[in-house]
Design an enzyme around this catalytic site. Structure first.
Site, short mmCIF file in Angstrom:
data_model
loop_
_atom_site.label_atom_id
_atom_site.label_comp_id
_atom_site.label_asym_id
_atom_site.label_seq_id
_atom_site.Cartn_x
_atom_site.Cartn_y
_atom_site.Cartn_z
CG ASP A 144 0.22 -5.30 56.58
OD1 ASP A 144 0.81 -4.57 55.78
OD2 ASP A 144 -0.57 -6.20 56.24
CB SER A 339 -2.56 -8.34 50.96
OG SER A 339 -1.23 -8.80 50.96
#
Length: 585
Positions: A144, A339
């Site tokens: 990420d 997400s």
């Protein structure tokens, strides 16, 4: 005669010592008492007893609920002194039992003060899952924007990661997205601060591949292979985009072949297909639902969606501690998106992995099969259904009975806790051990006549305590009565048959030892079992006379004490005469 007097003194001495023993553990908290009246007394007698209790205690006993009337279960406020008063009252023989109304508490609810705001964790049924798995020993790679160790990640274990954006080992987060994702997976939990995480005993591997303007496939693919080579068990990718890539597909296959579970977000375009890398067959693609359990307005759906999990919406976002991108300071912020949904699945995958399941395809199958089905879903908004942590962990554990599982079961049920056995469990250890020890000491007093052998020992244990530790065992769906029967001494056999806490006077007397002696006195081996049983019963009755003198028909107190002590002495005398006679055979 001298030995007999010494024996009597021993029984009384041990009994008095146990009577004054205060215990080594607190048995539990309570502020009220349960009174269960016998069902065979008339309604008039019951009303008289209730009136008598009200007069004695200055309070009116009340039914526990409308369902308690048939069982005659009443509640009064009080403590240990109240219990003693009731047990010594004139109407005690009309009462089945009196006991503390212990207060129990819910299990596995974190003490994190903002946990109540995490609707998302409760919606995946996380609390019961924690009873079986918390992600111990599992490493989750968060590919990420990096992960910063904010205060609510201080107790979370990290392993070395990498920053593929700047090619350094410092994978701190300067945007906040990756830290938020890592918080959902493994936010420090039960630390009296902030919020909770799903697999909070798992390890986080921070891999930074995204900057302010996103990240390249090359960096992401390298991060996937890095995670697989460095021991990651689960990879979470809360990222995606358009375009198939051989490099990406090759990296995903590489990690999958090394046993890594790969989870990715389905995308936020409200489009009828998941984005890459969620579209690849080895990746678990996650769509988002809102706090009402409905498809989130932004979530992709349709082709490529495998499962759904909480992603939040304007009516309720996903709260975790992360970095504020404006001032780079830690802050509790609510985000929404697929997400946020993906790390829920990654966290539960870690819980499943921690049960010992290694194959990523098996983990995927568990997550899919355990999901809560959505009956009407023609457009595949939810994939296999909505994530259910408890069912996933239970399915992973189903059929597995390993030494580790058995030890875990013993621990969770208290059997590995010495406090449970000493004074706080189903069986009280010290009086039982005293009964066994007392029976052996009684045999020692008669050592000139007694032959110590296996038959005598079996009789001593059977008469004094039985295999008492079996009474506290509850094995799955097996009936309990065989354990209670094997775990009872001879005087307690009537309790098993009648299902009452009061001793049956036929069993708690010299009667059974006398019958056994008559039957087996001429047998070379069984006679010693009968003699041992007589001594064991004597020890059991003598100690019970002071610890819990409760004999059916005699009530609780002095009359039962006298009955038990007289029969204890008669059992000693019977054993003495029988052993003296047997020694000449």
């Amino acid at each position: 005669m001298k030995k007999l007097l010494l024996t009597c003194a021993f029984i009384v001495g041990v009994s008095l010592a146990l009577l004054n023993f205060q215990g080594l553990a607190v048995k539990g908290e309570f502020d009220s008492i349960i009174i269960n009246f016998r069902q065979d007394i008339s309604q008039t007698e019951l009303e008289y007893n209730l009136s008598a209790i009200a007069s004695q205690l200055k309070q009116v006993p009340i039914l526990n609920s409308i369902f308690s009337e048939e069982e005659r279960i009443y509640i009064v406020e009080g403590d240990k002194k109240t219990i003693k008063k009731i047990r010594k009252s004139p109407f005690k023989s009309d009462i089945e039992y009196v006991e503390p109304n212990y207060i129990y508490h819910s299990l596995e609810v974190p003490n994190d003060p903002a946990y109540s705001q995490q609707w998302n964790l409760r919606s995946i049924n996380i609390e019961q899952a924690w009873e079986d798995s918390k992600g111990e020993g599992v490493t989750i790679a968060v590919i990420d924007t990096g992960v910063s160790k904010v205060p609510d990640l201080e107790n979370t274990e990290f392993v070395e990661g990498y920053n593929f954006v700047d090619n350094t080992i410092n994978a701190d987060d300067d945007i906040g997205h990756g830290t938020h994702v890592a918080g959902t997976i493994a936010q420090s939990t039960n630390n009296n601060y902030g919020v909770a995480g799903i697999a909070y005993k798992a390890k986080i591997m921070p891999l930074k591949v995204l900057g302010e303007h996103g990240g390249s496939i090359a960096d992401i693919a390298e991060a996937i292979k890095f995670a697989a080579d460095k021991g990651a068990d689960v990879i979470n990718m809360s990222l995606g985009g358009g375009g198939d890539s051989q490099l990406m597909q090759s990296a995903i296959k590489y990690a999958h072949d090394k046993g890594v579970v790969i989870v990715a977000a389905a995308g936020n375009e409200n489009r009828n297909s998941a984005v890459f890398p969620a579209r690849y067959p080895q990746v678990i693609s996650v769509a988002a639902i809102d706090s009402a359990g409905l498809k989130a307005p932004y979530s992709n759906f349709g082709a490529g969606v495998d499962i759904s999990a909480p992603g939040g919406s304007e009516t309720g976002k996903i709260l975790q501690e992360t970095i504020n991108p404006e001032n780079k300071q830690p802050e509790f912020i609510g985000y929404q998106g697929t997400s946020m949904a993906a790390p829920h699945v990654a966290g539960v995958a870690a819980l499943v992995k921690a049960t010992g399941m290694e194959n990523p395809d098996e983990v995927r199958e568990v997550l899919i099969q355990s999901a809560r089905r959505v009956e009407k879903d023609p457009l595949n908004h939810y994939g296999a259904g909505q994530l259910d942590a408890t069912q996933a962990v239970r399915m992973a554990l189903k059929g597995k009975i390993t030494p580790k599982d058995f030890l875990r079961w013993l621990k969770e049920n208290g059997y590995l806790n010495p406090v449970f056995w000493i004074n706080g469990g189903t069986i009280t250890l010290l009086p039982k051990l005293a009964m066994v020890l007392g029976s052996y000491l009684l045999a020692w007093f008669l050592r000139n006549y007694v032959v110590f052998n296996l038959s005598l020992s079996a009789g001593l244990v059977t008469g004094s305590s039985g295999l008492f530790f079996l009474q506290g065992l509850y094995l799955f769906d097996l009936p309990q009565w065989p354990f209670r029967l094997m775990g009872s001494s001879v005087p307690e056999l009537g309790n098993v048959v009648m299902g009452t806490p009061s001793l049956n006077p036929l069993f708690a007397s010299v009667l059974i030892p006398f019958i056994l002696v008559v039957l087996f006195l001429q047998h070379p081996q069984l006679k010693w079992g009968a003699i041992g049983c007589s001594l064991g019963v004597a020890s059991c009755l003598g100690i019970t006379a002071f610890l819990n003198p409760f004999v059916w028909g005699l009530g609780y107190g002095l009359m039962s004490q006298i009955f038990l002590l007289i029969n204890a002495l008669m059992c000693v005398g019977l054993a003495y005469l029988a052993s003296k006679s047997a020694s000449f055979n």
